[in-house]
Design a protein around this motif. Structure first.
Motif, PDB file in Angstrom:
ATOM      1  N   ASP A 247       0.827  -1.209   0.000  1.00 49.31           N
ATOM      2  CA  ASP A 247       0.000   0.000   0.000  1.00 49.31           C
ATOM      3  C   ASP A 247       0.865   1.263   0.000  1.00 49.31           C
ATOM      4  O   ASP A 247       0.548   2.250  -0.688  1.00 49.31           O
ATOM      5  N   SER A 248       1.932   1.226   0.787  1.00 49.56           N
ATOM      6  CA  SER A 248       2.811   2.394   0.857  1.00 49.56           C
ATOM      7  C   SER A 248       3.509   2.639  -0.476  1.00 49.56           C
ATOM      8  O   SER A 248       3.585   3.782  -0.947  1.00 49.56           O
ATOM      9  N   VAL A 249       4.015   1.578  -1.073  1.00 51.77           N
ATOM     10  CA  VAL A 249       4.646   1.719  -2.390  1.00 51.77           C
ATOM     11  C   VAL A 249       3.622   2.231  -3.397  1.00 51.77           C
ATOM     12  O   VAL A 249       3.921   3.086  -4.243  1.00 51.77           O
ATOM     13  N   GLY A 250       2.409   1.734  -3.288  1.00 53.33           N
ATOM     14  CA  GLY A 250       1.359   2.139  -4.211  1.00 53.33           C
ATOM     15  C   GLY A 250       1.000   3.604  -4.118  1.00 53.33           C
ATOM     16  O   GLY A 250       0.486   4.187  -5.094  1.00 53.33           O
ATOM     17  N   GLU A 251       1.244   4.225  -2.954  1.00 54.38           N
ATOM     18  CA  GLU A 251       0.976   5.651  -2.821  1.00 54.38           C
ATOM     19  C   GLU A 251       1.781   6.458  -3.834  1.00 54.38           C
ATOM     20  O   GLU A 251       1.391   7.566  -4.214  1.00 54.38           O
ATOM     21  N   ILE A 252       2.920   5.898  -4.251  1.00 53.11           N
ATOM     22  CA  ILE A 252       3.740   6.555  -5.270  1.00 53.11           C
ATOM     23  C   ILE A 252       3.548   5.903  -6.633  1.00 53.11           C
ATOM     24  O   ILE A 252       3.121   6.540  -7.594  1.00 53.11           O
ATOM     25  N   LEU A 253       3.827   4.601  -6.733  1.00 53.37           N
ATOM     26  CA  LEU A 253       3.892   3.953  -8.044  1.00 53.37           C
ATOM     27  C   LEU A 253       2.541   3.781  -8.720  1.00 53.37           C
ATOM     28  O   LEU A 253       2.488   3.662  -9.955  1.00 53.37           O
TER      29      LEU A 253
END
Length: 443
Positions: A247-253
């Motif tokens: 989820d955290s990575v998805g906030e950017i990618l």
């Protein structure tokens, strides 16, 4: 030039790796170049087998040339793109080299658990005790036995940026993950364009840069203990800690306002070759990019614009920040040297490769680093490599080996990579993680 520090991006990894560093069943040390139980005779020749090729192989041979002459030992190095598959075949067939340079600790552990690898000799044990951290020693240990010594290393999780652009926008290097997100939004608001560029493209290995993102966030959010449990599948990919990292990575990618600067929309991440963001960084199209220490070579490559790298140069980097300020956990990669023979000459070479003398010799030739704490950072060929050495030598640093390189190959070099591609293409996190878990070997 094919760098072994990002070699997994270019070469297929066999499915022979073992998930955990700590395998049960302590090996008896009966391995040998002629097969189990054959320790071989000293004949002035020591054979080494590994993945390091082309220019880097030449530098490797140059690094020990003077030592060879002084010790009257001929080191014969052989590289192979099929190392992961062939080393097991050669060991079982009684045709193993004296020494092998393993880019995957799990593969060394696999062969050690089957009695093909010699326990580390006293001199190697002494060097590891003195010059290597406990974290690094653990990657060469199976059960309670040390079977080798680390060789070279890389630090992952750098975020590359332009110092002059930061000054122009009035922003500073973030100290926490939340500050990184704030920085990202500030740049987007200021420029009206996506700040981040990313490329997962790598032929059959497409997706691997995404696994590095997730590994960074698992370690920074959940800590080393959870990271270790994830690597060994004590906790599954569907565990809340891993979901949170995605989820955290998805906030950017996965945010179309944040990626993919200079290349297209979110889905263009998969079709963008992993080295191409170097050009976008150099020409100012891309403000932020996540990639390991080796990326300075791409940035300075003339075909990518020949940008300079350094604190006051065109491009510089900071380590992906932790959840809380002052975090000191990093991921990375490297190699372990293991022995199939225990004759006098092989032992001498293995001891030398575990020493600060060799580390300084090779690092001074350029392009690589080592986590050996007897290494002088000044010998590194670039400022980012010097910084990476200092990070690895800092006793406060928590280092964890690249998780996908520790997992079984069918996962770490298979479903994890393809899962990242599916995720970027729009498949739900729940479905992606469920698919990866289902691929984990039952034994």
């Amino acid at each position: 030039m094919i760098s072994h520090h990002y070699r997994r991006a270019l070469l297929p990894i066999a499915t022979l790796g073992i998930a955990s560093m700590v395998l049960t069943g302590c090996a008896s040390g009966s391995g040998g170049a002629g097969g189990p139980g054959d320790s071989g005779d000293a004949d002035g020749v020591v054979t080494i087998y590994g993945t390091i090729a082309d220019t880097e192989a030449e530098l490797l041979e140059e690094s020990w040339a003077d030592w060879e002459t002084e010790n009257d030992i001929d080191i014969q190095y052989e590289s192979s793109k099929e190392f992961e598959a062939q080393i097991s075949i050669r060991a079982q067939g009684g045709n193993a080299p004296d020494l092998a340079i393993f880019p995957q600790p799990g593969l060394l552990a696999d062969l050690a658990s089957r009695d093909y690898i010699q326990p580390a000799p006293e001199g190697v044990q002494a060097n590891v005790d003195e010059y290597w951290s406990d974290d690094w020693a653990a990657y060469a240990t199976t059960g309670d036995t040390l079977y080798g010594a680390p060789l070279m290393a890389s630090v992952k999780g750098f975020v590359w940026y332009s110092p002059s652009q930061f000054a122009e926008w009035g922003v500073e290097v973030p100290e926490t993950w939340d500050e990184l997100l704030t920085l990202t939004q500030t740049i987007a608001d200021t420029t009206g364009t996506a700040p981040w560029c990313a490329g997962f493209g790598s032929d059959a290995a497409t997706g691997w840069p995404g696994t590095d993102w997730v590994e960074d966030l698992v370690l920074r959010e959940a800590g080393a203990e959870t990271y270790d449990k994830w690597v060994s599948h004590e906790i599954p990919f569907s565990d809340p800690a891993i979901v949170s990292a995605f989820d955290s990575v998805g906030e950017i990618l996965l945010n179309p306002d944040y990626v993919n600067a200079g290349f297209g929309d979110v889905k263009s991440i998969n079709s963008t070759p992993f080295g191409d963001p170097a050009r976008a960084l150099g020409d100012g199209t891309c403000a932020l990019h996540h990639q390991a220490s080796f990326f300075d070579g791409f940035i300075q490559d003339p075909k990518n614009g020949n940008a300079s790298v350094g604190p006051d140069a065109d491009i510089w980097a900071f380590v992906t920040p932790s959840v809380e300020a002052g975090g000191n956990a990093v991921t990375g990669g490297g190699e372990i040297v293991g022995a199939f023979s225990n004759d006098e000459d092989t032992i001498k070479v293995q001891e030398y490769l575990s020493s600060p003398e060799w580390a300084n010799s090779r690092v001074a030739l350029g392009g690589v680093i080592s986590a050996n704490n007897g290494l002088d950072p000044a010998n590194a060929s670039s400022p980012i490599l010097q910084q990476a050495i200092e990070i690895l030598q800092d006793p406060e640093t928590t280092f964890r080996f690249d998780a996908s390189d520790l997992m079984p190959g069918v996962v770490g070099a298979g479903s994890f990579w393809t899962g990242m591609v599916d995720w970027v293409n729009g498949k739900s996190t729940e479905e992606v993680l469920s698919t990866i878990d289902a691929s984990w070997p039952s034994e």
